[in-house]
Design a protein around this motif. Structure first.
Motif, PDB file in Angstrom:
ATOM      1  N   LYS A  59       0.841  -1.203   0.000  1.00 18.86           N
ATOM      2  CA  LYS A  59       0.000   0.000   0.000  1.00 18.86           C
ATOM      3  C   LYS A  59       0.876   1.254   0.000  1.00 18.86           C
ATOM      4  O   LYS A  59       0.576   2.231  -0.692  1.00 18.86           O
ATOM      5  N   GLU A 100      -3.490  -3.581  -6.484  1.00 14.97           N
ATOM      6  CA  GLU A 100      -4.018  -4.227  -5.277  1.00 14.97           C
ATOM      7  C   GLU A 100      -4.763  -5.507  -5.639  1.00 14.97           C
ATOM      8  O   GLU A 100      -4.583  -6.544  -4.990  1.00 14.97           O
ATOM      9  N   TRP A 126      -0.738  -9.015  -1.046  1.00 16.71           N
ATOM     10  CA  TRP A 126      -1.089  -7.657  -0.645  1.00 16.71           C
ATOM     11  C   TRP A 126      -0.687  -7.414   0.810  1.00 16.71           C
ATOM     12  O   TRP A 126      -0.837  -8.278   1.665  1.00 16.71           O
ATOM     13  N   GLU A 165      -0.522  -4.026   3.858  1.00 19.49           N
ATOM     14  CA  GLU A 165      -0.743  -2.631   4.217  1.00 19.49           C
ATOM     15  C   GLU A 165      -0.347  -2.451   5.673  1.00 19.49           C
ATOM     16  O   GLU A 165      -0.226  -3.433   6.414  1.00 19.49           O
TER      17      GLU A 165
END
Length: 79
Positions: A46, A61, A70, A72
């Protein structure tokens, strides 16, 4: 500890040759340490996508999620 400068003909954030509108390479050791020194935590995908337009962010994403890659930042709740 400090990082030596990367080559002048690559992205100065991640030391990888990519188009400016594309994300930084979150897997780049240079990017990881540069980000860590500035932010005090390791970068996530992210973070690497933060400078990209919304369409690019969504496409990356989606592709990363489909591969289980992914990431974050963790949300730390204060008490």
């Amino acid at each position: 500890m400090q990082l030596l400068p990367c080559a002048k003909d690559v992205c100065q954030e991640c030391a990888v040759d990519h188009a400016p509108e594309q994300p930084h390479n979150q897997q780049s050791i240079y990017y990881q340490y540069k980000f860590y020194f500035a932010q005090g935590r390791w970068p996530t995908w992210k973070d690497a996508l933060a400078h990209c337009d919304e369409a690019t962010q969504k496409a990356w994403e989606s592709a990363l999620r489909s591969r289980g890659k992914w990431s974050e930042p963790e949300v730390v709740e204060s008490t």
